[in-house]
Design an enzyme around this catalytic site. Structure first.
Site, PDB file in Angstrom:
ATOM      1  CB  ALA A   1      -5.122  44.523  35.982  1.00 46.92           C
TER       2      ALA A   1
ATOM      3  CD  GLN B   1       2.101  42.739  33.580  1.00 45.05           C
ATOM      4  OE1 GLN B   1       2.346  41.651  34.084  1.00 45.05           O
ATOM      5  NE2 GLN B   1       2.527  43.075  32.379  1.00 45.05           N
ATOM      6  CB  SER B   2      -4.843  39.833  35.502  1.00 45.48           C
ATOM      7  OG  SER B   2      -5.496  38.795  36.193  1.00 45.48           O
ATOM      8  CG  ASN B   3      -0.202  37.762  39.353  1.00 44.87           C
ATOM      9  OD1 ASN B   3       0.815  37.642  38.692  1.00 44.87           O
ATOM     10  ND2 ASN B   3      -0.345  38.699  40.288  1.00 44.87           N
TER      11      ASN B   3
ATOM     12  CB  ALA C   1      -5.782  37.138  33.209  1.00 46.87           C
TER      13      ALA C   1
END
Ligand SMILES: Cc1ncc(COP(=O)(O)O)c(C=O)c1O
Length: 319
Positions: free
Chosen positions: A71, A73-75, A77
Site C-alpha cells: 500500500a 503507506q506500507s511499512n 515497503a
C-alpha cells in the site's frame, strides 16, 4: 543452515504495562508488551525480522536489486528500502495508487532512502504482483539481478523471523496464555504459531487480505519446520477491522488513546491499534480474563501514523 543478513536486530524486551493492564480490565500484572517496535533500523518494526531472512536469501543468490509491493503507506515497503540500502542494493517499490497525494509518513522515508516508486494504480494484489513482475523483468533486461520480495514479506522464509521471535517469547514469558498480534499478510502470526503452537497465539485481522486464516495455516506449513496447523486451530479475530484495511474504527481509536494515556505507547492506526482493539474485545467478551498472562506484540508502524488522517485530528483536539 538459514541464510540471513545483519540488519542490526537484537532480542527485544518484554515490558509490563500495569496501568494499561488495569485500564483494559485485567489484573495489573497480566499484560506485557513485546517491543518489536524497538527493532529500530529504518524507522523500525516487525518486517525487519522477516527481511533478515528474505534478504539473506536474496544476497546469497547474488541479487543487486530488490523489488517489493505494498500500500502507499506500507511499512514493509519502507523497511525493505531501508534494509536494501544498508546492504548496498537498489530498491524499487511497486505501490497501490496513482501518486503520492499528501506524501508524508512512510512515503517521506521511502524518498529519504532513495527508493524508486512505481505507482500501480487501482486493483487487487494480483495487479500489484503483475506490475512487480514486469518491473523485475525490465530490470533484468537492463542487466540487474533482481530478487522480488513477496507482499508483506510473508512467505515461508520471511515467517522464520517470527519463529525466532517465538523462541524469545517462550523464554521471556513462558506462562503466556495469549500472545496477541496484528494480522496483515499473515507471516508474523504464522511464525509465532509455528514456534508457540496455535492455542496461545491470538491474531487480529486488519482487513489486508480476504483469507487471513487460510493464509496463516499455509504459511505455517511453508516455514518447513515440520509444524502444520489446521485452519480450525488458528485463532484469528475477524470482527474488529471495522470498515476495512486502513480505516480507523472507533475501537481502534479507543485502543490508541488507552495505550497512549496509560502507558505512553504509540499504536499505529492501521495494524497495532486494530490488534489492541482485538485484545480489548477479547477482554470484553471473556476470551481473555483477569489472571491470563497476555503478551501484546507491538509490531511498530509509527511512521504510518503521520501518513494517516488521524494524526491531524489528534493534534486538532489540543485546540
Ligand atoms: C506495523 C505492522 N504491524 C503488523 C503487520 C502485520 O504483519 P504481517 O503482514 O506479517 O501479518 C504489518 C504488516 O504490514 C505492519 O506493518
Amino acid at each position: 543452515m538459514a541464510r540471513t543478513v545483519d540488519l542490526g536486530l537484537w532480542r527485544t524486551p518484554v515490558e509490563p504495562v500495569p496501568r494499561l493492564s488495569a485500564a483494559v480490565g485485567l489484573d495489573p500484572d497480566d499484560l506485557w508488551v513485546k517491543r518489536d517496535d524497538w527493532l529500530g533500523h529504518g524507522g523500525g518494526g516487525n518486517k525487519l525480522r522477516k527481511l533478515a531472512h528474505l534478504l539473506g536469501v536474496a544476497v546469497a543468490d547474488g541479487a543487486d536489486t530488490v523489488v517489493t509491493t505494498g500500500a502507499a503507506q506500507s511499512n514493509h515497503a519502507r523497511l525493505t528500502a531501508a534494509a536494501a540500502r544498508r546492504l548496498g542494493l537498489d530498491v524499487v517499490l511497486v505501490l497501490h495508487g496513482d501518486g503520492p497525494g499528501e506524501a508524508t509518513g512512510n512515503l517521506a522515508l521511502d524518498a529519504l532512502f532513495g527508493a524508486e516508486v512505481v505507482w500501480a494504480g487501482a486493483g487487487g494484489d494480483e495487479v500489484l504482483a503483475a506490475r512487480a513482475g514486469e518491473v523485475a523483468a525490465e530490470r533484468e533486461r537492463g542487466g540487474a539481478t533482481v530478487s522480488v520480495i513477496p507482499f508483506g514479506g510473508s512467505d515461508g522464509v520471511g515467517a522464520r523471523g517470527y519463529v525466532e521471535c517465538a523462541a524469545e517469547l517462550a523464554e521471556q514469558v513462558p506462562d503466556a496464555r495469549h500472545v496477541v498480534v496484528a494480522v496483515g499478510s499473515g507471516g508474523t502470526m504464522a511464525g509465532l504459531v509455528t514456534g508457540l503452537g496455535p492455542e496461545r497465539v491470538l491474531g487480529v485481522d486488519t482487513g489486508a487480505v480476504p483469507d487471513p486464516v487460510a493464509r496463516v495455516a499455509r504459511l505455517v506449513a511453508a516455514t518447513a519446520t515440520g509444524r502444520t496447523v489446521r485452519e480450525d486451530e488458528v485463532r484469528v479475530r475477524e470482527d474488529v477491522a471495522g470498515e476495512g484495511y486502513g480505516v480507523l474504527s472507533a475501537a481502534g481509536r479507543e485502543a490508541m488513546i488507552l495505550a497512549g494515556r496509560h502507558a505512553g505507547i504509540v499504536l499505529d492506526p492501521v495494524y497495532t491499534a486494530t490488534a489492541f482493539a482485538g485484545l480489548l474485545a477479547g477482554v470484553r467478551d471473556g476470551a481473555i480474563v483477569p489472571g491470563d498472562r497476555t503478551v501484546f506484540v507491538h509490531t511498530g508502524g509509527l511512521p504510518g501514523l503521520f501518513g494517516h488522517p488521524v494524526a491531524a485530528e489528534l493534534a486538532a483536539t489540543l485546540g
